[in-house]
Design a protein around this motif. Structure first.
Motif, mmCIF file in Angstrom:
data_model
loop_
_atom_site.group_PDB
_atom_site.id
_atom_site.type_symbol
_atom_site.label_atom_id
_atom_site.label_comp_id
_atom_site.label_asym_id
_atom_site.label_seq_id
_atom_site.Cartn_x
_atom_site.Cartn_y
_atom_site.Cartn_z
ATOM 1 N N UNK A 192 63.581 93.770 83.437
ATOM 2 C CA UNK A 192 62.952 93.067 82.415
ATOM 3 C C UNK A 192 62.474 92.079 83.407
ATOM 4 N N UNK A 193 60.950 91.508 82.948
ATOM 5 C CA UNK A 193 60.265 90.542 83.605
ATOM 6 C C UNK A 193 60.879 89.191 82.787
ATOM 7 N N UNK A 194 61.059 88.077 83.351
ATOM 8 C CA UNK A 194 61.832 86.906 82.737
ATOM 9 C C UNK A 194 60.826 85.780 83.100
ATOM 10 N N UNK A 195 61.124 84.586 82.318
ATOM 11 C CA UNK A 195 60.440 83.201 82.762
ATOM 12 C C UNK A 195 61.492 82.550 83.116
ATOM 13 N N UNK A 196 61.205 81.519 83.912
ATOM 14 C CA UNK A 196 62.600 80.282 84.308
ATOM 15 C C UNK A 196 62.599 80.643 85.914
ATOM 16 N N UNK A 212 64.098 82.551 87.760
ATOM 17 C CA UNK A 212 64.152 83.917 88.210
ATOM 18 C C UNK A 212 63.032 84.774 87.625
ATOM 19 N N UNK A 213 62.418 85.781 88.385
ATOM 20 C CA UNK A 213 61.300 86.428 87.867
ATOM 21 C C UNK A 213 61.830 87.820 87.150
ATOM 22 N N UNK A 214 62.937 88.526 87.635
ATOM 23 C CA UNK A 214 63.442 89.783 86.910
ATOM 24 C C UNK A 214 64.721 89.728 86.650
ATOM 25 N N UNK A 215 65.050 90.490 85.741
ATOM 26 C CA UNK A 215 66.592 90.587 85.247
ATOM 27 C C UNK A 215 66.650 92.235 85.216
#
Length: 101
Positions: free
Chosen positions: A41-45, A47-50
């Motif tokens: 998953x591309x995420x905000x915050x 970190x870039x990826x989960x």
């Protein structure tokens, strides 16, 4: 009423991945090459990826632990070019609404 059942034998580890600028797509492609990675998953915050790692302990030796297997996969993730940092979370108990056999 929704009933939750405890997940036994199958564990998920959540790995947050920080990437170099513009490296997220390359990292995502490499992550999906690992058999243990079932979701990216591309995420905000921060970190870039989960990345979601699935570990199935059915049929594994008794001394094998989720942490040992997860650490092996996390070390592979850290070697991907473009990965700057990781942070992992290992749930100690998980429940699902799905039927697990």
């Amino acid at each position: 009423m929704v009933m939750a059942s405890q997940m036994k034998g199958v564990y998920h580890v959540f790995v947050f991945v920080d990437t170099d600028p513009h490296a997220d797509e390359r990292v995502e492609e490499r992550l999906l090459e690992f058999d243990e990675v079932v979701e990216v998953h591309y995420i905000s915050g921060e970190y870039d990826i989960l990345a979601v790692i699935e570990i199935n302990l059915h049929g594994k030796a008794v001394f094998t632990t989720v942490q040992e297997i997860a650490q092996q996969v996390i070390q592979k993730i850290r070697r991907i070019r473009g990965v700057r940092d990781t942070n992992s979370m290992v749930p100690f108990m998980s429940f699902t609404k799905k039927h697990i056999e």
